[in-house]
Design an enzyme around this catalytic site. Structure first.
Site, PDB file in Angstrom:
ATOM      1  N   VAL A  79       0.887  -1.162   0.000  1.00 35.33           N
ATOM      2  CA  VAL A  79       0.000   0.000   0.000  1.00 35.33           C
ATOM      3  C   VAL A  79       0.921   1.207   0.000  1.00 35.33           C
ATOM      4  O   VAL A  79       1.912   1.235   0.737  1.00 35.33           O
ATOM      5  CB  VAL A  79      -0.925   0.012   1.234  1.00 35.33           C
ATOM      6  CG1 VAL A  79      -1.759   1.277   1.248  1.00 35.33           C
ATOM      7  CG2 VAL A  79      -1.837  -1.194   1.232  1.00 35.33           C
ATOM      8  N   LYS A  88       2.510  12.597  -4.538  1.00 31.19           N
ATOM      9  CA  LYS A  88       1.783  12.457  -5.808  1.00 31.19           C
ATOM     10  C   LYS A  88       0.692  13.522  -5.928  1.00 31.19           C
ATOM     11  O   LYS A  88       0.464  14.061  -7.003  1.00 31.19           O
ATOM     12  CB  LYS A  88       1.199  11.050  -5.930  1.00 31.19           C
ATOM     13  CG  LYS A  88       0.882  10.683  -7.352  1.00 31.19           C
ATOM     14  CD  LYS A  88       0.964   9.205  -7.585  1.00 31.19           C
ATOM     15  CE  LYS A  88       0.904   8.891  -9.056  1.00 31.19           C
ATOM     16  NZ  LYS A  88       1.125   7.501  -9.365  1.00 31.19           N
ATOM     17  N   ARG A 112       2.208  -6.815  -7.527  1.00 29.26           N
ATOM     18  CA  ARG A 112       3.170  -7.129  -8.582  1.00 29.26           C
ATOM     19  C   ARG A 112       3.273  -8.642  -8.702  1.00 29.26           C
ATOM     20  O   ARG A 112       3.562  -9.328  -7.717  1.00 29.26           O
ATOM     21  CB  ARG A 112       4.525  -6.522  -8.221  1.00 29.26           C
ATOM     22  CG  ARG A 112       5.560  -6.704  -9.284  1.00 29.26           C
ATOM     23  CD  ARG A 112       6.803  -5.904  -8.948  1.00 29.26           C
ATOM     24  NE  ARG A 112       6.601  -4.461  -9.048  1.00 29.26           N
ATOM     25  CZ  ARG A 112       7.342  -3.560  -8.417  1.00 29.26           C
ATOM     26  NH1 ARG A 112       8.333  -3.931  -7.630  1.00 29.26           N
ATOM     27  NH2 ARG A 112       7.089  -2.268  -8.573  1.00 29.26           N
ATOM     28  N   LYS A 147       9.083   1.411 -22.274  1.00 26.24           N
ATOM     29  CA  LYS A 147       9.346   2.830 -22.029  1.00 26.24           C
ATOM     30  C   LYS A 147      10.740   3.186 -22.556  1.00 26.24           C
ATOM     31  O   LYS A 147      11.559   2.303 -22.773  1.00 26.24           O
ATOM     32  CB  LYS A 147       9.279   3.094 -20.534  1.00 26.24           C
ATOM     33  CG  LYS A 147       7.876   3.053 -20.001  1.00 26.24           C
ATOM     34  CD  LYS A 147       7.825   3.747 -18.672  1.00 26.24           C
ATOM     35  CE  LYS A 147       6.439   4.212 -18.370  1.00 26.24           C
ATOM     36  NZ  LYS A 147       6.400   5.101 -17.226  1.00 26.24           N
ATOM     37  N   GLU A 148      11.002   4.484 -22.692  1.00 25.14           N
ATOM     38  CA  GLU A 148      12.314   4.931 -23.190  1.00 25.14           C
ATOM     39  C   GLU A 148      13.457   4.395 -22.344  1.00 25.14           C
ATOM     40  O   GLU A 148      14.537   4.088 -22.830  1.00 25.14           O
ATOM     41  CB  GLU A 148      12.372   6.459 -23.156  1.00 25.14           C
ATOM     42  CG  GLU A 148      12.318   7.098 -24.519  1.00 25.14           C
ATOM     43  CD  GLU A 148      12.262   8.602 -24.422  1.00 25.14           C
ATOM     44  OE1 GLU A 148      13.121   9.188 -23.720  1.00 25.14           O
ATOM     45  OE2 GLU A 148      11.336   9.173 -25.025  1.00 25.14           O
ATOM     46  N   GLU A 174      -3.540  -1.240  -8.741  1.00 27.67           N
ATOM     47  CA  GLU A 174      -2.609  -1.307  -9.874  1.00 27.67           C
ATOM     48  C   GLU A 174      -1.937  -2.673  -9.857  1.00 27.67           C
ATOM     49  O   GLU A 174      -1.317  -3.050  -8.861  1.00 27.67           O
ATOM     50  CB  GLU A 174      -1.539  -0.213  -9.793  1.00 27.67           C
ATOM     51  CG  GLU A 174      -0.569  -0.275 -10.974  1.00 27.67           C
ATOM     52  CD  GLU A 174       0.542   0.779 -10.922  1.00 27.67           C
ATOM     53  OE1 GLU A 174       0.389   1.830 -11.562  1.00 27.67           O
ATOM     54  OE2 GLU A 174       1.553   0.544 -10.225  1.00 27.67           O
ATOM     55  N   ALA A 186      14.142  -4.001 -13.483  1.00 34.64           N
ATOM     56  CA  ALA A 186      13.432  -2.826 -12.936  1.00 34.64           C
ATOM     57  C   ALA A 186      13.949  -2.464 -11.547  1.00 34.64           C
ATOM     58  O   ALA A 186      14.040  -1.287 -11.202  1.00 34.64           O
ATOM     59  CB  ALA A 186      11.933  -3.086 -12.891  1.00 34.64           C
ATOM     60  N   HIS A 190      15.587   1.111 -10.871  1.00 37.39           N
ATOM     61  CA  HIS A 190      14.942   1.953  -9.868  1.00 37.39           C
ATOM     62  C   HIS A 190      16.001   2.580  -8.944  1.00 37.39           C
ATOM     63  O   HIS A 190      15.882   3.743  -8.555  1.00 37.39           O
ATOM     64  CB  HIS A 190      13.964   1.082  -9.069  1.00 37.39           C
ATOM     65  CG  HIS A 190      13.202   1.838  -8.040  1.00 37.39           C
ATOM     66  ND1 HIS A 190      12.280   2.798  -8.369  1.00 37.39           N
ATOM     67  CD2 HIS A 190      13.211   1.782  -6.688  1.00 37.39           C
ATOM     68  CE1 HIS A 190      11.779   3.298  -7.266  1.00 37.39           C
ATOM     69  NE2 HIS A 190      12.324   2.703  -6.230  1.00 37.39           N
TER      70      HIS A 190
END
Ligand code: GTP
Ligand code: MG
Length: 236
Positions: A79, A88, A112, A147-148, A174, A186, A190
């Site tokens: 969460v 955000k 995930r 993504k780029e 999500e 990732a 990150h």
């Protein structure tokens, strides 16, 4: 006032500000009035995560009975922290109310799902989306269109109902589905994000190397999928 006295002056002000504002009765009243609604909202997200995680665990166990292998390697859930929610809100310029937070922020609940093979990602996503209590809000396929940065994963924003004492409440989650290789990539990439200020010029070089690694790792995923297909469906 001469300059050397300035820090002491600000210290005085901040002490006074904390006493008058953050330690005031008004502030405690505000916190108490909002604590329960905030805790309640965060609990909705915890419950929605439990629902989605269970759905994936059910699919994994049914699949393992049928095909004698598990499509899911691991499931991680979280969460979003209050601090990240606040950041955000600031970034998206969302108004500061619990209703606006629930309306505008889609990733407070995160699940995930890490798989070995790319096909398992699409299989699991389809199975989830076929369920009649799941509503798809957004689907972003960063595997077909990375993504780029080189980032790959399949992202779904879904709404799942949670059943409370007197109501059925839709809650957004999500879901990120990715392979082990994508997850490995990732998590290293990150780290570059929050270390990049210390890396100086090397940050750009590392970014390029990571794009290259993302391509290599995607080629590995593709070949492993191909080998698996040939093991299970021999060409003979
Ligand atoms: P956020 O505001 O970061 O949530 O972005 P968004 O709402 O535009 O959604 P997006 O689909 O871009 O990303 C959602 C999440 O995917 C992020 O919070 C990360 O967990 C992950 N993600 C997206 N892009 C990258 C990336 O380039 N690198 C890594 N490591 N993770 C990424
Ligand atoms: Mg996010």
């Amino acid at each position: 006032m001469n300059l050397p006295q300035l820090p002491a002056f600000f210290e005085g002000i901040s002490e006074q500000f904390i006493r008058e504002n953050l330690l005031s009765d008004d502030f405690f009243d505000f916190m108490n009035a909002n604590k329960l609604p905030l805790d309640t909202m965060m609990n909705y997200y915890e419950c929605a995560i439990m629902e989605i995680e269970t759905k994936f665990r059910v699919l994994d166990s049914q699949f393992s009975l049928q095909y004698d292998r598990n499509p899911i390697e691991s499931i991680k859930t979280r969460v979003k922290s209050l601090e990240s929610i606040m950041k955000k809100i600031r970034r998206k310029n969302t108004s500061f109310s619990l209703d606006a937070i629930q309306r505008d922020i889609n990733d407070i609940a995160g699940v995930r799902v890490v798989c070995s093979f790319i096909d398992d990602i699409y299989f699991l996503a389809d199975c989830l989306l076929k369920q009649d209590d799941i509503r798809l809000i957004e689907r972003r396929d960063y595997i077909k269109e990375p993504k780029e940065s080189g980032y790959r994963s399949l992202h779904l924003i879904v709404e799942v109902p949670i059943f409370l004492e007197n109501e059925k409440r839709p809650v957004k989650v999500e879901v990120q589905l990715r392979t082990i290789a994508m997850d490995f990539w990732a998590s290293l990439e990150h780290k570059l994000h929050y270390k990049k200020n210390n890396l100086g010029a090397d940050a750009d070089q590392l970014r390029l190397e990571l794009i290259e690694c993302a391509d290599m790792s995607s080629e590995l995923d593709r070949r492993m999928q191909d080998i698996r297909n040939r093991i299970y469906n021999p060409r003979t």
